[in-house]
Design a protein around this motif. Sequence first.
Motif, PDB file in Angstrom:
ATOM      1  N   ALA A   2       8.215  -4.042  -5.484  1.00  0.00           N
ATOM      2  CA  ALA A   2       8.774  -5.040  -4.458  1.00  0.00           C
ATOM      3  C   ALA A   2       8.187  -5.751  -3.667  1.00  0.00           C
ATOM      4  CB  ALA A   2      10.104  -4.402  -4.177  1.00  0.00           C
ATOM      5  N   ALA A   3       7.056  -4.843  -3.023  1.00  0.00           N
ATOM      6  CA  ALA A   3       6.879  -5.167  -2.060  1.00  0.00           C
ATOM      7  C   ALA A   3       5.219  -6.274  -2.030  1.00  0.00           C
ATOM      8  CB  ALA A   3       5.905  -4.182  -1.446  1.00  0.00           C
ATOM      9  N   ARG A   4       4.882  -6.194  -3.819  1.00  0.00           N
ATOM     10  CA  ARG A   4       3.312  -6.674  -3.829  1.00  0.00           C
ATOM     11  C   ARG A   4       4.423  -8.246  -5.005  1.00  0.00           C
ATOM     12  NH1 ARG A   4       1.279  -3.678  -9.470  1.00  0.00           N
ATOM     13  NH2 ARG A   4       0.740  -5.535  -9.877  1.00  0.00           N
ATOM     14  N   VAL A  14       1.670   3.054   0.233  1.00  0.00           N
ATOM     15  CA  VAL A  14       1.970   3.826   1.150  1.00  0.00           C
ATOM     16  C   VAL A  14       1.430   4.255   1.623  1.00  0.00           C
ATOM     17  CG1 VAL A  14       3.842   4.989   2.645  1.00  0.00           C
ATOM     18  CG2 VAL A  14       4.354   3.121  -0.056  1.00  0.00           C
ATOM     19  N   ALA A  15       0.881   4.482   3.087  1.00  0.00           N
ATOM     20  CA  ALA A  15      -0.910   5.735   3.383  1.00  0.00           C
ATOM     21  C   ALA A  15       0.092   6.391   4.748  1.00  0.00           C
ATOM     22  CB  ALA A  15      -1.833   4.963   3.546  1.00  0.00           C
ATOM     23  N   VAL A  16      -0.272   7.390   4.698  1.00  0.00           N
ATOM     24  CA  VAL A  16      -0.066   8.033   6.392  1.00  0.00           C
ATOM     25  C   VAL A  16      -0.888   8.921   6.586  1.00  0.00           C
ATOM     26  CG1 VAL A  16       1.133  10.578   6.252  1.00  0.00           C
ATOM     27  CG2 VAL A  16       1.747   9.847   4.756  1.00  0.00           C
ATOM     28  N   ILE A  17      -0.898   8.101   7.978  1.00  0.00           N
ATOM     29  CA  ILE A  17      -2.507   8.645   8.754  1.00  0.00           C
ATOM     30  C   ILE A  17      -2.246  10.343   8.986  1.00  0.00           C
ATOM     31  CG2 ILE A  17      -4.033   8.153  10.492  1.00  0.00           C
ATOM     32  CD1 ILE A  17      -3.853   5.973   8.416  1.00  0.00           C
ATOM     33  N   VAL A  18      -3.433  11.426   8.382  1.00  0.00           N
ATOM     34  CA  VAL A  18      -3.968  12.372   8.923  1.00  0.00           C
ATOM     35  C   VAL A  18      -4.628  12.791   9.652  1.00  0.00           C
ATOM     36  CG1 VAL A  18      -2.628  15.591   8.798  1.00  0.00           C
ATOM     37  CG2 VAL A  18      -1.401  13.255   7.607  1.00  0.00           C
ATOM     38  N   ILE A  23      -3.807   9.361   4.014  1.00  0.00           N
ATOM     39  CA  ILE A  23      -3.928   9.277   2.506  1.00  0.00           C
ATOM     40  C   ILE A  23      -2.982   8.886   2.027  1.00  0.00           C
ATOM     41  CG2 ILE A  23      -2.922  11.450   1.227  1.00  0.00           C
ATOM     42  CD1 ILE A  23      -3.031  13.360   3.323  1.00  0.00           C
ATOM     43  N   VAL A  24      -2.888   7.936   0.654  1.00  0.00           N
ATOM     44  CA  VAL A  24      -2.099   6.821  -0.556  1.00  0.00           C
ATOM     45  C   VAL A  24      -1.647   7.879  -0.666  1.00  0.00           C
ATOM     46  CG1 VAL A  24      -1.872   5.245  -1.139  1.00  0.00           C
ATOM     47  CG2 VAL A  24      -4.032   4.997   0.433  1.00  0.00           C
ATOM     48  N   VAL A  25      -0.258   7.997  -0.479  1.00  0.00           N
ATOM     49  CA  VAL A  25       0.424   8.601  -0.944  1.00  0.00           C
ATOM     50  C   VAL A  25       1.594   8.404  -2.038  1.00  0.00           C
ATOM     51  CG1 VAL A  25       1.330   9.888   0.580  1.00  0.00           C
ATOM     52  CG2 VAL A  25       2.451   8.087   0.494  1.00  0.00           C
ATOM     53  N   ALA A  26       1.598   6.518  -1.594  1.00  0.00           N
ATOM     54  CA  ALA A  26       2.478   5.522  -2.854  1.00  0.00           C
ATOM     55  C   ALA A  26       1.986   4.553  -3.449  1.00  0.00           C
ATOM     56  CB  ALA A  26       4.035   5.305  -2.621  1.00  0.00           C
ATOM     57  N   SER A  27       1.479   4.111  -4.557  1.00  0.00           N
ATOM     58  CA  SER A  27       0.522   2.944  -4.873  1.00  0.00           C
ATOM     59  C   SER A  27       1.210   2.252  -5.982  1.00  0.00           C
ATOM     60  CB  SER A  27      -0.698   3.640  -5.318  1.00  0.00           C
ATOM     61  OG  SER A  27      -1.490   2.729  -5.559  1.00  0.00           O
ATOM     62  N   SER A  28       1.072   1.004  -6.339  1.00  0.00           N
ATOM     63  CA  SER A  28       2.022   0.189  -7.296  1.00  0.00           C
ATOM     64  C   SER A  28       0.453  -0.834  -7.109  1.00  0.00           C
ATOM     65  CB  SER A  28       2.720  -1.040  -6.951  1.00  0.00           C
ATOM     66  OG  SER A  28       3.479  -1.437  -8.020  1.00  0.00           O
ATOM     67  N   GLY A  29      -0.208  -0.355  -8.441  1.00  0.00           N
ATOM     68  CA  GLY A  29      -1.432  -1.196  -8.608  1.00  0.00           C
ATOM     69  C   GLY A  29      -3.220  -1.055  -7.355  1.00  0.00           C
ATOM     70  N   GLY A  30      -2.654   0.083  -7.191  1.00  0.00           N
ATOM     71  CA  GLY A  30      -4.327   0.524  -6.398  1.00  0.00           C
ATOM     72  C   GLY A  30      -4.475   1.704  -7.519  1.00  0.00           C
ATOM     73  N   GLN A  31      -4.995   3.038  -6.657  1.00  0.00           N
ATOM     74  CA  GLN A  31      -5.377   5.095  -6.863  1.00  0.00           C
ATOM     75  C   GLN A  31      -4.856   5.237  -5.506  1.00  0.00           C
ATOM     76  OE1 GLN A  31      -9.490   5.297  -6.620  1.00  0.00           O
ATOM     77  NE2 GLN A  31      -9.428   4.740  -8.797  1.00  0.00           N
TER      78      GLN A  31
END
Length: 82
Positions: A2-4, A14-18, A23-31
Motif C-alpha cells: 500500500a505504501a508503494r 520498514v527498517a529498525v535502527i539498532v 535492519i530492514v524487517v519488511a519489504s515490498s519490492g526490495g531485500q
Amino acid sequence: MAARKVVNADWAGVAVIVDDLQIVVASSGGQLGRYDRARSMSAHALVAPADLFCVPDTMTDDRFGSNPFVRVGLIRFLPQRR
C-alpha cells in the motif's frame, strides 16, 4: 504494498535502527537484511522525528549522492509533478 502505491514507488520498506545497524524487517519490492547504519538514509530521519523527512532527489542530495545504493539506482525518489 500500500505504501508503494501511495507514493508510486518501486520499493517500500520498514527498517529498525539498532546500534550501528539498519535492519530492514519488511519489504515490498526490495531485500530484507542488515546494513551499516552509516549507509542508512533512515538514520537522518531520526535527527528530527517529529518532522517530515523528504529527499526530492537522492542522486543530487549532498548527503546521499555517494551512497552505494543510490549510485546503482536501488534508492531513488523523484516526486511526480501534478
